[in-house]
Design a protein around this motif. Structure first.
Motif, PDB file in Angstrom:
ATOM      1  N   SER A 294      -3.152   3.148  12.143  1.00 58.79           N
ATOM      2  CA  SER A 294      -3.574   1.860  11.584  1.00 58.79           C
ATOM      3  C   SER A 294      -2.465   0.810  11.706  1.00 58.79           C
ATOM      4  O   SER A 294      -2.741  -0.355  11.970  1.00 58.79           O
ATOM      5  CB  SER A 294      -4.029   2.007  10.130  1.00 58.79           C
ATOM      6  OG  SER A 294      -2.952   2.292   9.276  1.00 58.79           O
TER       7      SER A 294
ATOM      8  N   GLY B 101     -15.936   0.643   1.718  1.00 58.26           N
ATOM      9  CA  GLY B 101     -14.614   1.227   1.723  1.00 58.26           C
ATOM     10  C   GLY B 101     -13.764   0.513   0.689  1.00 58.26           C
ATOM     11  O   GLY B 101     -13.949  -0.680   0.439  1.00 58.26           O
TER      12      GLY B 101
ATOM     13  N   PHE C  85      -6.654  -1.654   8.864  1.00 58.18           N
ATOM     14  CA  PHE C  85      -6.441  -0.820   7.688  1.00 58.18           C
ATOM     15  C   PHE C  85      -7.623   0.102   7.499  1.00 58.18           C
ATOM     16  O   PHE C  85      -8.733  -0.197   7.883  1.00 58.18           O
ATOM     17  CB  PHE C  85      -6.136  -1.633   6.424  1.00 58.18           C
ATOM     18  CG  PHE C  85      -7.209  -2.597   6.025  1.00 58.18           C
ATOM     19  CD1 PHE C  85      -8.233  -2.196   5.191  1.00 58.18           C
ATOM     20  CD2 PHE C  85      -7.178  -3.906   6.462  1.00 58.18           C
ATOM     21  CE1 PHE C  85      -9.216  -3.088   4.808  1.00 58.18           C
ATOM     22  CE2 PHE C  85      -8.145  -4.801   6.086  1.00 58.18           C
ATOM     23  CZ  PHE C  85      -9.177  -4.381   5.258  1.00 58.18           C
ATOM     24  N   TRP C  86      -7.334   1.260   6.965  1.00 58.51           N
ATOM     25  CA  TRP C  86      -8.328   2.293   6.738  1.00 58.51           C
ATOM     26  C   TRP C  86      -8.678   2.295   5.249  1.00 58.51           C
ATOM     27  O   TRP C  86      -7.804   2.368   4.405  1.00 58.51           O
ATOM     28  CB  TRP C  86      -7.766   3.648   7.162  1.00 58.51           C
ATOM     29  CG  TRP C  86      -8.700   4.770   6.974  1.00 58.51           C
ATOM     30  CD1 TRP C  86      -9.656   5.202   7.842  1.00 58.51           C
ATOM     31  CD2 TRP C  86      -8.798   5.632   5.832  1.00 58.51           C
ATOM     32  NE1 TRP C  86     -10.340   6.269   7.322  1.00 58.51           N
ATOM     33  CE2 TRP C  86      -9.823   6.542   6.073  1.00 58.51           C
ATOM     34  CE3 TRP C  86      -8.114   5.703   4.624  1.00 58.51           C
ATOM     35  CZ2 TRP C  86     -10.187   7.522   5.181  1.00 58.51           C
ATOM     36  CZ3 TRP C  86      -8.492   6.683   3.731  1.00 58.51           C
ATOM     37  CH2 TRP C  86      -9.505   7.574   4.005  1.00 58.51           C
ATOM     38  N   ALA C  87      -9.951   2.190   4.936  1.00 57.94           N
ATOM     39  CA  ALA C  87     -10.397   2.153   3.539  1.00 57.94           C
ATOM     40  C   ALA C  87     -11.187   3.417   3.213  1.00 57.94           C
ATOM     41  O   ALA C  87     -12.075   3.810   3.974  1.00 57.94           O
ATOM     42  CB  ALA C  87     -11.253   0.918   3.303  1.00 57.94           C
ATOM     43  N   SER C  88     -10.851   4.030   2.104  1.00 60.84           N
ATOM     44  CA  SER C  88     -11.532   5.252   1.665  1.00 60.84           C
ATOM     45  C   SER C  88     -12.953   4.951   1.217  1.00 60.84           C
ATOM     46  O   SER C  88     -13.208   3.904   0.625  1.00 60.84           O
ATOM     47  CB  SER C  88     -10.795   5.865   0.465  1.00 60.84           C
ATOM     48  OG  SER C  88      -9.472   6.149   0.782  1.00 60.84           O
TER      49      SER C  88
ATOM     50  N   TYR D 210      -9.883  -0.369  -0.520  1.00 59.90           N
ATOM     51  CA  TYR D 210      -8.490  -0.434  -0.081  1.00 59.90           C
ATOM     52  C   TYR D 210      -7.685  -1.097  -1.197  1.00 59.90           C
ATOM     53  O   TYR D 210      -7.656  -2.315  -1.320  1.00 59.90           O
ATOM     54  CB  TYR D 210      -8.391  -1.246   1.218  1.00 59.90           C
ATOM     55  CG  TYR D 210      -7.101  -1.032   1.957  1.00 59.90           C
ATOM     56  CD1 TYR D 210      -6.839   0.177   2.580  1.00 59.90           C
ATOM     57  CD2 TYR D 210      -6.147  -2.033   2.035  1.00 59.90           C
ATOM     58  CE1 TYR D 210      -5.668   0.381   3.270  1.00 59.90           C
ATOM     59  CE2 TYR D 210      -4.968  -1.841   2.726  1.00 59.90           C
ATOM     60  CZ  TYR D 210      -4.741  -0.634   3.339  1.00 59.90           C
ATOM     61  OH  TYR D 210      -3.571  -0.428   4.026  1.00 59.90           O
ATOM     62  N   SER D 211      -7.074  -0.293  -2.015  1.00 57.00           N
ATOM     63  CA  SER D 211      -6.332  -0.786  -3.176  1.00 57.00           C
ATOM     64  C   SER D 211      -4.913  -1.159  -2.769  1.00 57.00           C
ATOM     65  O   SER D 211      -4.251  -0.410  -2.051  1.00 57.00           O
ATOM     66  CB  SER D 211      -6.275   0.287  -4.263  1.00 57.00           C
ATOM     67  OG  SER D 211      -7.564   0.682  -4.632  1.00 57.00           O
ATOM     68  N   LEU D 212      -4.473  -2.300  -3.261  1.00 58.13           N
ATOM     69  CA  LEU D 212      -3.128  -2.789  -2.968  1.00 58.13           C
ATOM     70  C   LEU D 212      -2.420  -3.125  -4.278  1.00 58.13           C
ATOM     71  O   LEU D 212      -3.058  -3.352  -5.296  1.00 58.13           O
ATOM     72  CB  LEU D 212      -3.202  -4.040  -2.093  1.00 58.13           C
ATOM     73  CG  LEU D 212      -3.836  -3.838  -0.719  1.00 58.13           C
ATOM     74  CD1 LEU D 212      -4.194  -5.179  -0.089  1.00 58.13           C
ATOM     75  CD2 LEU D 212      -2.901  -3.058   0.187  1.00 58.13           C
TER      76      LEU D 212
ATOM     77  N   LYS E  62       0.863  -1.176   0.000  1.00 56.71           N
ATOM     78  CA  LYS E  62       0.000   0.000   0.000  1.00 56.71           C
ATOM     79  C   LYS E  62       0.899   1.224   0.000  1.00 56.71           C
ATOM     80  O   LYS E  62       1.687   1.431   0.917  1.00 56.71           O
ATOM     81  CB  LYS E  62      -0.903  -0.004   1.246  1.00 56.71           C
ATOM     82  CG  LYS E  62      -1.827   1.185   1.345  1.00 56.71           C
ATOM     83  CD  LYS E  62      -2.897   1.092   0.290  1.00 56.71           C
ATOM     84  CE  LYS E  62      -3.950   2.181   0.465  1.00 56.71           C
ATOM     85  NZ  LYS E  62      -4.892   2.182  -0.632  1.00 56.71           N
TER      86      LYS E  62
ATOM     87  N   ASP F  70      -2.503   6.767   9.101  1.00 60.81           N
ATOM     88  CA  ASP F  70      -1.751   5.577   8.679  1.00 60.81           C
ATOM     89  C   ASP F  70      -0.913   5.018   9.824  1.00 60.81           C
ATOM     90  O   ASP F  70      -0.820   3.802   9.988  1.00 60.81           O
ATOM     91  CB  ASP F  70      -0.863   5.916   7.483  1.00 60.81           C
ATOM     92  CG  ASP F  70      -1.668   6.243   6.249  1.00 60.81           C
ATOM     93  OD1 ASP F  70      -2.808   5.745   6.126  1.00 60.81           O
ATOM     94  OD2 ASP F  70      -1.170   7.004   5.401  1.00 60.81           O
TER      95      ASP F  70
ATOM     96  N   ARG G 167       1.483   5.096   0.450  1.00 55.38           N
ATOM     97  CA  ARG G 167       0.863   6.160   1.231  1.00 55.38           C
ATOM     98  C   ARG G 167       1.630   7.459   1.005  1.00 55.38           C
ATOM     99  O   ARG G 167       2.846   7.446   0.777  1.00 55.38           O
ATOM    100  CB  ARG G 167       0.866   5.819   2.730  1.00 55.38           C
ATOM    101  CG  ARG G 167       0.187   4.505   3.077  1.00 55.38           C
ATOM    102  CD  ARG G 167      -1.206   4.354   2.540  1.00 55.38           C
ATOM    103  NE  ARG G 167      -2.090   5.335   3.128  1.00 55.38           N
ATOM    104  CZ  ARG G 167      -3.263   5.676   2.609  1.00 55.38           C
ATOM    105  NH1 ARG G 167      -3.683   5.119   1.504  1.00 55.38           N
ATOM    106  NH2 ARG G 167      -4.004   6.553   3.186  1.00 55.38           N
TER     107      ARG G 167
END
Length: 134
Positions: A28, A92, A34-37, A94-96, A5, A25, A7
């Motif tokens: 987390s 949310g 993990f924080w998802a937009s 959460y792209s990885l 991820k 971040d 950041r």
């Protein structure tokens, strides 16, 4: 499998934000979550964009060509699509990435190479959060 991820490491707080991106971040990482937009916080306005317009047009045309059982199936698809559209505001994202050394991702998501990259073990994440995927 290891995933990453990117950041931005931004220490500035934005209006209405409780924490800066960096503080969020760091929290987390410290607390192992993990924080998802949500959709409105994404930088791509097309991300999560789902509409019924195309489906309604196509299913209307197909309705003339298919039997009643298939029409019921189309109504079921329409219902699922409607549920998906209404649910997207609660999701949310959460792209990885599979790569930690992608120059474009560093430039775009890693604050032009001033940010940082977090390594995750995807198998552990999927096991820990499997109840969300059922």
């Amino acid at each position: 499998m290891l995933v990453f991820k990117y950041r931005d490491g931004n220490i500035n707080k934005f209006e209405g934000e409780k924490y800066s991106n960096f503080e969020r971040d760091l929290h987390s990482i410290e607390r192992n979550y993990f924080w998802a937009s949500n959709r409105q916080q994404l930088n791509d306005p097309s991300e999560g964009l789902v509409t019924k317009n195309g489906f309604e047009k196509q299913s209307g045309c197909l309705g003339f060509l298919i039997n009643n059982n298939s029409k019921k199936s189309l109504k079921n698809v329409d219902s699922v699509l409607e549920t998906t559209i209404s649910f997207r505001e609660k999701l949310g994202i959460y792209s990885l990435s599979k790569k930690f050394n992608d120059e474009l991702l560093w430039a775009y998501y890693g604050n032009s190479h001033y940010g940082f990259c977090i390594e995750y073990d995807l198998d552990i994440i999927l096991e820990k959060y499997k109840h969300f995927f059922l």
